[in-house]
Each structure stands twice: as structure tokens, then as C-alpha cells.
Design an enzyme around this catalytic site. Sequence first.
Site, PDB file in Angstrom:
ATOM      1  N   CYS A 115     -19.978  -3.477   2.631  1.00  0.00           N
ATOM      2  CA  CYS A 115     -18.928  -4.303   3.224  1.00  0.00           C
ATOM      3  C   CYS A 115     -19.034  -4.324   4.742  1.00  0.00           C
ATOM      4  O   CYS A 115     -18.821  -5.370   5.374  1.00  0.00           O
ATOM      5  CB  CYS A 115     -17.559  -3.803   2.782  1.00  0.00           C
ATOM      6  SG  CYS A 115     -17.185  -4.159   1.049  1.00  0.00           S
ATOM      7  N   GLY A 117       0.815  -1.205   0.000  1.00  0.00           N
ATOM      8  CA  GLY A 117       0.000   0.000   0.000  1.00  0.00           C
ATOM      9  C   GLY A 117       0.851   1.258   0.000  1.00  0.00           C
ATOM     10  O   GLY A 117       1.860   1.350  -0.704  1.00  0.00           O
TER      11      GLY A 117
END
Length: 389
Positions: A359, A178
Site C-alpha cells: 500500500c 474506529g
Amino acid sequence: MASDMVLGTQRLIRTDDNWRRAAKLLTTAGITVGGSKPWDIQVHHPGTFDRILTRGSLGLGESYMDGWWDCEQVDELITRILRARLDEQVGRAGWLWASLKARLTNLQSQQRAWQVGRAHYDLGNNLYEAMLDPAMAYSCGYWPQAQTLQQAQEAKLDLICQKLQLQPGMSLLDIGCGWGSLMLFAARHYQVRCVGLTVSKEQARLGAEKAGDLPVRFELTDYRQFNERGEQRFDRIASVGMFEHVGQKNYRTFFDMARRCLRDDGLFLLHTIGKNQAGAGIDPWIEKYIFPNGALPSASEIAFYSEEDFVMEDWHNFGEDYDKTLMAWHERFEAAWPALKDRYGERFYRMWRYYLLCCAGTFRARDNQLWQVVLSPCGQAGGYRRPLM
């Protein structure tokens, strides 16, 4: 004219039938069409339930993006749908096709690996800086003692470092790094040297800027292309929120690569979202609009594909913490939207809002899990002890 009138009548009857069927199904989950509870669905388009009942998850998400329905608490709506297992009763063709496609095609091949970087992680660093914590950790936080998103993410990063038993001078490989939140934390607080792999140009660029003079290096590469001859070995390896992009056809390759890069006395921590059953496939809407070529592993798949290379030392499930993390991201996204809307537009807003809340609902319903698995090549001498948490 007569045939058009007949066809129009047939469409109306079909719509009415589907409306009644959908309303009845939703009632079993405590959801009322047009009701006053925050998880009740408000329908604006007569074709909404035709679309949902025939296309399942894809129809539900796309019709929301198009403004066909609204709900004050989409996260709780999804939670109730999943707890009542209504997803198993509609739109099965979409799930079957997604599962078949995953079985017949390597959706996560080297050639396709860069698609998720371009489509998702390169959307714009301004979006992620606004939504995430200051370290830009884009994975589940750890909330037992935390009161804020920043505290939860720092607790998660420190938990990983403790589980890896990091010591000054060690080397750490971060597969799917990331923006470098783990590497920067480990370098600052544990004095380790780090190498991170990413398929996102934006992540690598901003991560390198944030790293400054720290002993941290970003490599823009697919994991399969890194250290192919095993010449470079690390004391520790972590992979946080990347395994969801690997795919069942590549699990063995992934674990072989990790073993090739790890010293014989090293430790490997895998942090990943997981599903409850093998072979279930990823949600079709999420795969199409959010994470192209995504695939969630099951516990049995992780165990089976890792056993040739590793001894499993520890397995930790804190999936409910992802619900809190996603809701915190959503709160920050909503607050930042006035500054973002000119770049991204209304349909993106509804898509991204639905992504975060949907989610959150899947984790609240315990339909998805969050696992941290600690692995060692030969079994840690003297046994492995999870740090006090």
C-alpha cells in the site's frame, strides 16, 4: 511414463518462457531478478512467474505469502511496477472478474457489512495498539510539520476539527469511528459531544474504555440502520477511512444518510482513499486478504453521488502522506512482531508486511490518493475558508 515426461517438458518450457517474459518486463521498471538492489526480487520457487503472470496482483501477493519470493524493499518494488504500468500487462482476468463481480453484486449490502469488522478490525486490539499511534488513528496522518507518527496523527485530527469549524457545545457524528481517535480528540480539545458508528465489536469495546467520562458514545451499527427517520440531527459529521467500505451501489444511500443526519447549516468532512479512474475496482489481493468487499471511489463518483445532497466546499489531496504513514506503521509492526508472532504466525506476518509495504508503494507511485472533502447542505453562508495549514 512417456506422456509424463512430455508433460513435464511442456511445463518446464512454459515456466522458462514466463521467467524470461517476467524478467524482461521487470527490467523496464529497473528491477532485476536476483539482483543486488534493495528493490530487486529474489525468487525461491520455479513457479513464481507462472503464478504472477496468470493471476496478476493476486498471484504476486499470494506467492509472497507462501515464501516463493522475497525483496528487501517491497514498497519500492511495488512503486516501480506501478510507475512502469506493468500491472496493466499481466493478470487482467483477475481485475476483470473483480470489476464484474462488483457491478453484478452489492458486495457492501447490510448483510455483508459486518464481514470486514470480523475479518479485519476484530483481528485483535493488541495488534493495532502495537502498530498504531497512542490514539489508535487507523487512517492517513498529516505530515507537513510532523516528525513522528503521533504528531502526524494529532495534526490530522486537529486539521479535521478546524475544517469542521468545531465550537464548544456542538454535536459531532463520526461515521466509521474506529477506536474513537477523532471523537476523543474533539471532545477533549473542542468540547463537543460525539456519537460514533462502527461495525467492529472490538473497536466499540476498547473505544468506550478509552473514552471514560468524555461525552462520547459508540454505537455498534451499520450506517444504514442509524437514524433512519432523521429524528436526530448533528451540527457536524465526519467520516474518516470508512467510505472505502461503502461501494458504488451504496454511495447515494450513504450521502442521503449523511444529509438526513446533518443540520441545514452544518458541515460534513469525508476523508477517504481514492483511485484515479472510475470503475477500476479494488486490488484483488487486498479485497481477498485485507479488506473484504472494499471499493475505492474515484473523484467523479464522489462528485456525482454527493451532488443531490451537498455543495462541495473544499477538496484537499495529501496522498503522499499515506506513504509515510504506512511506513511508520510497518516500522512499529516489525518492532512489535516478537511479541505478536506466537498468536498470529509466520504466514500472517508475511501477509501483513506485504499489505503495509504494498500500500505504501501504491501511494508513492500516486496510483492511490487520499482526499479530504468538505461538504455543506446548502453552501456555507459567506463562503467556506480552509484553515491555514
